[in-house]
Design a protein around this motif. Structure first.
Motif, mmCIF file in Angstrom:
data_model
loop_
_atom_site.group_PDB
_atom_site.id
_atom_site.type_symbol
_atom_site.label_atom_id
_atom_site.label_comp_id
_atom_site.label_asym_id
_atom_site.label_seq_id
_atom_site.Cartn_x
_atom_site.Cartn_y
_atom_site.Cartn_z
ATOM 1 N N TYR A 56 1.249 -14.798 -42.614
ATOM 2 C CA TYR A 56 -0.142 -15.215 -42.410
ATOM 3 C C TYR A 56 -1.085 -14.051 -42.716
ATOM 4 C CZ TYR A 56 -3.945 -17.855 -40.136
ATOM 5 O OH TYR A 56 -5.105 -18.555 -39.854
ATOM 6 N N GLY A 57 -0.716 -12.859 -42.191
ATOM 7 C CA GLY A 57 -1.531 -11.677 -42.449
ATOM 8 C C GLY A 57 -1.521 -11.284 -43.909
ATOM 9 N N ASN A 58 -0.333 -11.320 -44.541
ATOM 10 C CA ASN A 58 -0.221 -10.950 -45.954
ATOM 11 C C ASN A 58 -0.986 -11.905 -46.859
ATOM 12 O OD1 ASN A 58 1.404 -8.780 -45.316
ATOM 13 N ND2 ASN A 58 3.319 -9.885 -45.648
ATOM 14 N N ALA A 59 -1.150 -13.145 -46.413
ATOM 15 C CA ALA A 59 -1.899 -14.130 -47.203
ATOM 16 C C ALA A 59 -3.407 -13.943 -47.061
ATOM 17 C CB ALA A 59 -1.512 -15.543 -46.781
ATOM 18 N N GLY A 60 -3.804 -13.022 -46.185
ATOM 19 C CA GLY A 60 -5.220 -12.734 -46.003
ATOM 20 C C GLY A 60 -5.939 -13.677 -45.060
ATOM 21 N N LEU A 61 -5.196 -14.562 -44.398
ATOM 22 C CA LEU A 61 -5.846 -15.541 -43.521
ATOM 23 C C LEU A 61 -6.185 -14.974 -42.147
ATOM 24 C CD1 LEU A 61 -3.915 -18.856 -44.294
ATOM 25 C CD2 LEU A 61 -6.014 -17.968 -45.301
ATOM 26 N N GLY A 62 -5.496 -13.888 -41.771
ATOM 27 C CA GLY A 62 -5.740 -13.314 -40.455
ATOM 28 C C GLY A 62 -7.174 -12.867 -40.245
ATOM 29 N N LYS A 63 -7.854 -12.512 -41.341
ATOM 30 C CA LYS A 63 -9.236 -12.032 -41.249
ATOM 31 C C LYS A 63 -10.268 -13.150 -41.365
ATOM 32 C CE LYS A 63 -7.776 -7.744 -41.107
ATOM 33 N NZ LYS A 63 -7.822 -6.969 -39.852
ATOM 34 N N THR A 64 -9.830 -14.315 -41.829
ATOM 35 C CA THR A 64 -10.787 -15.390 -42.068
ATOM 36 C C THR A 64 -10.596 -16.611 -41.165
ATOM 37 O OG1 THR A 64 -9.357 -16.293 -43.811
ATOM 38 C CG2 THR A 64 -11.053 -14.719 -44.483
ATOM 39 N N ILE A 65 -9.345 -16.869 -40.751
ATOM 40 C CA ILE A 65 -9.064 -18.009 -39.884
ATOM 41 C C ILE A 65 -8.359 -17.484 -38.643
ATOM 42 C CG2 ILE A 65 -7.923 -20.247 -39.657
ATOM 43 C CD1 ILE A 65 -8.031 -20.510 -42.702
ATOM 44 N N PRO A 66 -9.060 -17.357 -37.523
ATOM 45 C CA PRO A 66 -8.468 -16.774 -36.319
ATOM 46 C C PRO A 66 -7.199 -17.506 -35.881
ATOM 47 C CG PRO A 66 -10.836 -17.051 -36.057
ATOM 48 C CD PRO A 66 -10.454 -17.765 -37.326
ATOM 49 N N MET A 67 -6.276 -16.759 -35.293
ATOM 50 C CA MET A 67 -5.045 -17.327 -34.778
ATOM 51 C C MET A 67 -5.046 -17.233 -33.255
ATOM 52 S SD MET A 67 -1.022 -16.244 -35.345
ATOM 53 C CE MET A 67 -1.108 -16.324 -37.131
ATOM 54 N N LEU A 68 -4.733 -18.330 -32.616
ATOM 55 C CA LEU A 68 -4.585 -18.412 -31.166
ATOM 56 C C LEU A 68 -3.164 -18.874 -30.885
ATOM 57 C CD1 LEU A 68 -5.783 -18.534 -28.235
ATOM 58 C CD2 LEU A 68 -6.550 -20.858 -28.784
ATOM 59 N N MET A 69 -2.520 -18.281 -29.893
ATOM 60 C CA MET A 69 -1.114 -18.617 -29.633
ATOM 61 C C MET A 69 -0.741 -18.235 -28.210
ATOM 62 S SD MET A 69 0.427 -15.598 -32.012
ATOM 63 C CE MET A 69 -0.536 -14.076 -32.132
ATOM 64 N N PRO A 70 0.386 -18.755 -27.713
ATOM 65 C CA PRO A 70 0.877 -18.323 -26.411
ATOM 66 C C PRO A 70 1.405 -16.901 -26.509
ATOM 67 C CG PRO A 70 2.467 -19.757 -27.470
ATOM 68 C CD PRO A 70 1.237 -19.786 -28.329
ATOM 69 N N ALA B 35 7.255 -5.330 -34.696
ATOM 70 C CA ALA B 35 7.844 -5.849 -35.940
ATOM 71 C C ALA B 35 6.803 -6.302 -36.951
ATOM 72 C CB ALA B 35 8.788 -7.000 -35.619
ATOM 73 N N THR B 36 5.653 -6.749 -36.483
ATOM 74 C CA THR B 36 4.628 -7.268 -37.394
ATOM 75 C C THR B 36 3.632 -6.198 -37.843
ATOM 76 O OG1 THR B 36 3.310 -7.982 -35.479
ATOM 77 C CG2 THR B 36 4.734 -9.629 -36.514
ATOM 78 N N GLY B 37 3.735 -4.996 -37.302
ATOM 79 C CA GLY B 37 2.814 -3.937 -37.691
ATOM 80 C C GLY B 37 1.390 -4.277 -37.273
ATOM 81 N N GLY B 38 0.436 -4.095 -38.186
ATOM 82 C CA GLY B 38 -0.960 -4.364 -37.837
ATOM 83 C C GLY B 38 -1.405 -5.779 -38.120
ATOM 84 N N ALA B 39 -0.472 -6.641 -38.559
ATOM 85 C CA ALA B 39 -0.855 -7.999 -38.973
ATOM 86 C C ALA B 39 -1.455 -8.809 -37.842
ATOM 87 C CB ALA B 39 0.367 -8.731 -39.531
ATOM 88 N N SER B 40 -1.098 -8.501 -36.608
ATOM 89 C CA SER B 40 -1.533 -9.328 -35.481
ATOM 90 C C SER B 40 -2.816 -8.849 -34.809
ATOM 91 C CB SER B 40 -0.415 -9.403 -34.433
ATOM 92 O OG SER B 40 -0.092 -8.102 -33.977
ATOM 93 N N GLU B 41 -3.397 -7.769 -35.277
ATOM 94 C CA GLU B 41 -4.615 -7.263 -34.635
ATOM 95 C C GLU B 41 -5.723 -8.316 -34.690
ATOM 96 O OE1 GLU B 41 -7.564 -3.340 -34.607
ATOM 97 O OE2 GLU B 41 -6.037 -3.559 -36.179
ATOM 98 N N GLY B 42 -6.333 -8.570 -33.554
ATOM 99 C CA GLY B 42 -7.413 -9.545 -33.474
ATOM 100 C C GLY B 42 -6.966 -10.944 -33.094
ATOM 101 N N PHE B 43 -5.662 -11.200 -33.100
ATOM 102 C CA PHE B 43 -5.165 -12.518 -32.694
ATOM 103 C C PHE B 43 -5.395 -12.707 -31.194
ATOM 104 C CE2 PHE B 43 -1.649 -12.647 -36.211
ATOM 105 C CZ PHE B 43 -2.641 -12.764 -37.171
ATOM 106 N N TYR B 44 -5.587 -13.954 -30.795
ATOM 107 C CA TYR B 44 -5.769 -14.294 -29.382
ATOM 108 C C TYR B 44 -4.468 -14.869 -28.810
ATOM 109 C CZ TYR B 44 -10.833 -13.945 -30.166
ATOM 110 O OH TYR B 44 -12.101 -13.498 -30.475
ATOM 111 N N THR B 45 -4.205 -14.540 -27.564
ATOM 112 C CA THR B 45 -3.035 -15.098 -26.887
ATOM 113 C C THR B 45 -3.430 -15.580 -25.491
ATOM 114 O OG1 THR B 45 -2.309 -13.011 -25.845
ATOM 115 C CG2 THR B 45 -1.510 -13.475 -28.080
ATOM 116 N N THR B 46 -2.618 -16.476 -24.962
ATOM 117 C CA THR B 46 -2.768 -16.904 -23.575
ATOM 118 C C THR B 46 -1.478 -16.568 -22.837
ATOM 119 O OG1 THR B 46 -1.908 -19.121 -24.048
ATOM 120 C CG2 THR B 46 -4.298 -18.816 -24.184
#
Length: 388
Positions: free
Chosen positions: A229-243, A254-265
């Motif tokens: 998702y991050g490599n596709a460039g969507l992480g900066k344009t379409i926010p990700m929310l997840m548990p 394992a994901t490096g910086g790809a998850s920065e800015g993602f929301y979790t609950t």
């Protein structure tokens, strides 16, 4: 005659002491192989930490952990459970996937023994199929996801794509999110549990252009999804929310910086500001040289909960009714803070919204933004008519 009687009494005394000192065996069936094996490792190690701190005891009672790797295969887990039941082990925990749990719990509860789930809480056992010998230390599967719907509303997301693996926990995830989300679900996407390539799903997300996505993928699948998702460039344009368990501490590395800015609950974070949690994080890192995940926290809580029950019955699991009664009191200090039991023996607890951000040392970690659900109770408890 007197001599023989004295000898008999002496032998009987030693036999009683030996029986009293025999450890209570706990069946711990979990996934230690496959890419999801790290989840089982964290569950096992969190539980072992509590045992080590107690000097090999829980609640002052000597215990022995009997560990089996299920290989993420329900049939393997059932076979392990059946063997343990036949050997007389009366107490179980450790399973980390709902489909595996569904194969284990009936073998345990039908024998009149106790299962305490340290991770999954599938809906099937929360309602009509609830059982007095089945307890959940973590959450009912929907909880993080109903909180996800609440979070999406608060974050202003109106159009969302939801994704999850096509198994019980995945279906529970999407159902839970939809229960509280007030906007439009553009698409429900079900993936394979062991899927590694998400290029088709990511292309579909791009074409639908949602405000955000809500996704649940644990373990290796979650790592692959977040990286792609991050490599596709969507992480900066379409926010990700997840548990939270879709981006735990091991996944962050394992994901490096790809998850920065993602929301979790979630119900807990390594940044949780209470003394018990802080000590646990320090002790776990000292023992295992890594940051604990939610799984490790839940297993540690499970061990402490079991300790309260064993203490109440002096380690005698033959006192099944008394042991269950002690567990229902939940007389232990949970690392997450509040913890009580609903009528279906699933937790009543608070849930939080977090954001993956860099900490003071530059490492990514979930920062607690705010509490979004207070004293959450799952919706299935109304259908639970708990047998005595």
């Amino acid at each position: 005659m007197l001599k023989n009687l004295s000898l008999s009494l002496l032998i009987g005394t030693f036999a009683g002491l030996a029986a009293a000192q025999a450890p209570v065996k706990i069946g711990f069936i979990t996934t230690l192989s496959t890419p999801a094996g790290y989840i089982g490792e964290d569950l096992r190690d969190g539980f072992l930490l509590a045992m080590q701190q107690g000097g090999g005891k829980l609640g002052g009672v000597p215990v022995e952990l009997v560990v089996e790797d299920d290989g993420l295969k329900p049939a393997n887990a059932k076979q392990a459970a059946d063997r343990m039941v036949q050997s007389g082990i009366r107490l179980y925990t450790g399973v980390n996937f709902s489909n595996v749990l569904a194969a284990v719990v009936p073998s345990v509860t039908k024998a009149g023994y106790t299962y305490i789930s340290a991770n999954p809480g599938p809906s099937v056992f929360a309602g009509e199929k609830c059982d007095p010998n089945y307890f959940v230390a973590s959450y009912q599967n929907d909880a993080y996801h109903t909180a996800g719907g609440v979070a999406a509303n608060e974050l202003g997301f109106k159009r969302v794509v939801v994704l999850a693996p096509n198994y019980q926990a995945g279906r529970d995830a999407i159902a839970g999110f939809k229960r509280t989300f007030k906007g439009e679900v553009l698409a429900e996407v079900y993936t394979k549990l062991d899927q590694s390539d998400f290029s088709v799903e990511i292309a579909r997300i791009r074409s639908l252009a949602p405000d955000a996505i809500y996704q649940f993928h644990p373990g290796g699948a979650g790592i692959n999804f977040a990286k792609q998702y991050g490599n596709a460039g969507l992480g900066k344009t379409i926010p990700m929310l997840m548990p939270g368990f879709s981006m735990d501490a091991r996944m962050l590395v394992a994901t490096g910086g790809a998850s920065e800015g993602f929301y979790t609950t979630g119900i807990w974070s390594v940044a949780m500001d209470n003394p018990a949690s802080k000590k646990f994080v320090q002790d776990f890192q000292a023992a295992y040289k890594r940051v604990p995940t939610d799984y490790a926290m839940q297993a540690y809580d499970t061990a402490q909960w079991i300790a309260s029950g064993l203490k109440a019955v002096g380690g005698d699991l033959g006192k099944n009714a008394e042991f269950r009664a002690a567990l229902r009191k939940a007389n232990f200090t949970s690392l997450r803070g509040k913890f009580a039991l609903n009528t279906n023996q699933h937790p009543i607890q608070d849930l939080y919204l977090m954001r993956i951000e860099k900490s003071a040392n530059g490492e990514l970690a979930p920062k607690v933004l705010r509490k979004i659900v207070s004293e959450d109770r799952d919706s299935y408890s109304a259908a639970c008519k708990m047998p005595s």
